[in-house]
Design an enzyme around this catalytic site. Structure first.
Site: not given
Ligand code: UGA
Length: 433
Positions: A11, A86, A155, A252, A262
Site C-alpha cells: 500500500v 494490520t 495488488e 463473478l 486482504c
Molecule cells: C482487494 C480489493 O479488490 C481492493 O479493492 C482492496 O483495496 C484490497 O483488497 C485491499 O483491501 O487492500 P486484492 O486483495 O489485491 O484487492 O485482490 P482482488 O483482485 O480483489 O482479488 C482477491 C481474491 O479474490 C483473489 O484470490 C482472486 O483470485 C479472487 N477473485 C477475484 C476470484 O476468485 N474471483 C473473482 O471474480 C475476483
C-alpha cells in the site's frame, strides 16, 4: 505539500510513488533497514506492474525519498499517512493493531505543526479514536487531526488503480482536516467521486466493501458447484447475471476460493467486529467458512485425478494468490498445494513471479520448475491455480507430448477447454460438468 508515509509495503510504496508523480514531496519511512537500503539503492522491494518506471523517475527527480528516521519524515509534514500492516491476530483473527499504535506513538513526538494523520491501513471501526488518544497522551500540545482514508488499490493493479480510482472516501471529523485532504487529493477532483463521511463510517466502508466482494466470489463459487451438478455452465450463467447493471459483471469469476492479504483478513476482522458489537454478520461468517472448505475440496479434486496412480506427478501452474503479483499471502494456490502434499510426494510447481515467496512457505515438500513446460515434463495431471496470462496461451500440443497422462484441472477456467478435449486431454474446469 509534504507527505510522510509510514510503511513501504504493497500500500505505502505505490501510494508514495503515485503522489510523488503528482508533484507532492513524499518521504517514506520503514522500520526494516534492509528495505530502506534496497529502495535507496534504487531497487524495488516488491513487484507491481508499472511501479518500476515511476519509482525510478521520482527517485531521480528527488520527489520521493526513503528513510529509517521517523523524525525527519514527520517534522514539517502536512499529512502523515499510516500504511503499516494490520495482520490478523493468530487466535482471535481480529486485526492486530500493535504496529499502527506503535507508529502513532512514535510519530506523535515529532508533530511540530498542524498535521493530518491519515490512516490508510485497514483498521477496525473506532481505531481513529484510539490513535487520537495515543497522540494526545504522548504529545499533549500536538496540533493534529486523525482522518480515515481507506485504500481500494488491488495488488497487481495498484498503479492503475491509484491514478484511476472509482471513489475516494475520506472520513474526517474536522473542517480543517478536510481542507488539507482536499489539497492533497486535488489532482483527483475531476477523476472520480469524493465521499466525505464520519471517520467511523469511512473505517466501516473499507471492511464492508471487501467483505461484500468476498461474498460475491463465494456466491459465484457456490453457483459453480451447482452448475457442475445441474448441467448448466457457470460462464454462461455469470454472463447472464452480469448484464444486469444492478449485479454488475465484475467479481463473478469462479475459482479455487478467494485469498490474498486482504479478503481473508478483512472478512475475519469484520465478522469479529460484528460479534464484538453484538450484531452477527451471518453472510460474512458463512462466506469465511465456505471459502476455507472450498480450498480443501479443490485439493481433493486434484488428488482424485491420480487415484489410480498415487505416485503420479502433479504439475502445478500458479502459486500467487492471483495473477499479476508475486504475493503468496493466504494464497488459495498455496493452501491447495498444502492439501495435496498430504497425499502426494510428487508435486512440481511453477509461477512466473512468486517462486521465491512460495519457496519460503512450501520448502522442500515440492519440486520447483524453471518454466511451465518443465513443470509438465512427465506429469500425470496439470493443475492451474493462478490466472496468469502465460498459462492461458500455453501450447497444449507440446504439453501433451511432454506429459505422461493427458489430464488438466483448470481451477481458473482460463484454458480453451474445447481445444484441450479435441487434443485428447481429460479436461476439468470449474462450474461445468
Ligand atoms: C482487494 C480489493 O479488490 C481492493 O479493492 C482492496 O483495496 C484490497 O483488497 C485491499 O483491501 O487492500 P486484492 O486483495 O489485491 O484487492 O485482490 P482482488 O483482485 O480483489 O482479488 C482477491 C481474491 O479474490 C483473489 O484470490 C482472486 O483470485 C479472487 N477473485 C477475484 C476470484 O476468485 N474471483 C473473482 O471474480 C475476483
Amino acid at each position: 505539500m509534504k507527505l510522510a508515509i509510514i510503511g513501504t509495503g504493497y500500500v505505502g510504496l505505490p501510494t508514495g510513488v503515485g503522489f510523488a508523480e503528482l508533484g507532492t514531496n513524499v518521504v517514506c519511512v520503514d522500520k526494516i533497514p534492509a528495505k530502506i537500503d534496497c529502495l535507496n539503492r534504487g531497487e524495488l522491494t516488491l513487484f507491481e506492474d508499472g511501479l518500476d518506471e515511476l519509482f525510478r523517475k521520482n527517485v531521480a527527480s528527488g520527489k520521493i525519498r526513503f528513510t529509517l528516521d521517523m523524525q525527519s519524515a514527520v517534522s514539517g509534514a502536512d499529512v502523515v499517512m499510516l500504511a503499516v500492516g494490520t495482520p490478523p491476530h493468530p487466535v482471535t483473527k481480529e486485526a492486530d493493531l500493535q504496529y499502527i499504535y506503535a507508529a502513532a506513538k512514535e510519530l506523535a513526538q515529532y508533530l511540530d505543526r498542524y498535521t493530518v494523520v491519515a490512516t490508510k491501513s485497514t483498521v477496525p471501526v473506532g481505531t481513529g479514536d484510539e490513535i487520537e488518544k495515543i497522540i494526545h497522551e504522548v504529545n499533549p500540545s500536538a496540533d493534529f487531526d486523525v482522518v480515515s482514508i481507506p485504500e481500494f488499490l488491488r495488488e497487481g493493479f495498484a498503479i492503475h488503480d491509484f491514478f484511476n480510482p472509482d471513489r475516494i472516501v475520506i472520513g474526517a471529523n474536522s473542517e480543517r482536516a478536510k481542507e488539507v485532504m482536499r489539497k492533497l487529493y486535488a489532482p483527483f477532483v475531476d477523476k472520480c467521486s469524493f465521499l466525505w463521511v464520519k471517520r467511523r463510517s469511512s473505517e466501516t466502508i473499507k471492511y464492508a466493501s471487501n467483505a461484500f466482494l468476498a461474498m460475491k466470489i463465494h456466491y459465484i463459487n457456490e453457483m459453480a458447484d451447482f452448475c457442475e451438478k445441474s448441467g448448466a455452465d457457470i460462464r454462461e450463467v455469470a454472463k447472464g447475471m452480469g448484464l444486469d447493471t444492478r449485479i454488475g459483471n465484475k467479481f463473478l469469476n469462479p475459482g479455487p476460493g478467494y485469498g490474498g492479504s486482504c479478503f481473508p483478513k478483512d472478512t475475519n476482522a469484520m465478522a469479529q467486529m460484528g460479534r464484538k458489537y453484538g450484531s452477527i454478520l451471518s453472510l460474512i461468517e458463512t462466506t469465511i467458512a465456505k471459502n476455507d472448505e472450498r480450498k480443501a475440496k479443490m485439493g481433493q479434486r486434484v488428488i482424485d485425478t491420480i487415484k489410480s496412480n498415487p505416485e503420479g506427478k502433479i504439475a502445478v501452474l500458479g502459486l500467487a494468490f492471483k495473477g499479476g503479483t508475486d504475493d503468496c499471502r493466504e494464497s488459495p494456490a498455496i493452501d491447495i498445494v498444502k492439501e495435496m502434499i498430504k497425499h502426494s510426494h510428487n508435486i512440481c510447481v511453477y509461477d512466473p513471479k512468486a517462486m521465491q515467496n512460495a519457496k519460503a512457505i512450501l520448502g522442500d515438500n515440492v519440486k520447483y520448475a524453471a518454466s511451465m513446460y518443465d513443470a509438465c515434463e512427465n506429469a500425470d495431471v496439470m493443475v492451474i491455480l493462478t490466472e496468469w496470462e502465460d498459462f492461458k496461451y500455453i501450447d497444449l500440443s507440446s504439453i501433451k507430448q511432454k506429459m505422461h497422462s493427458a489430464k488438466i484441472v483448470d481451477l481458473r477456467n482460463i484454458i480453451d477447454g474445447q481445444k484441450a478435449v479435441e487434443l485428447g486431454f481429460e479436461y476439468q474446469c470449474v462450474g461445468k460438468a
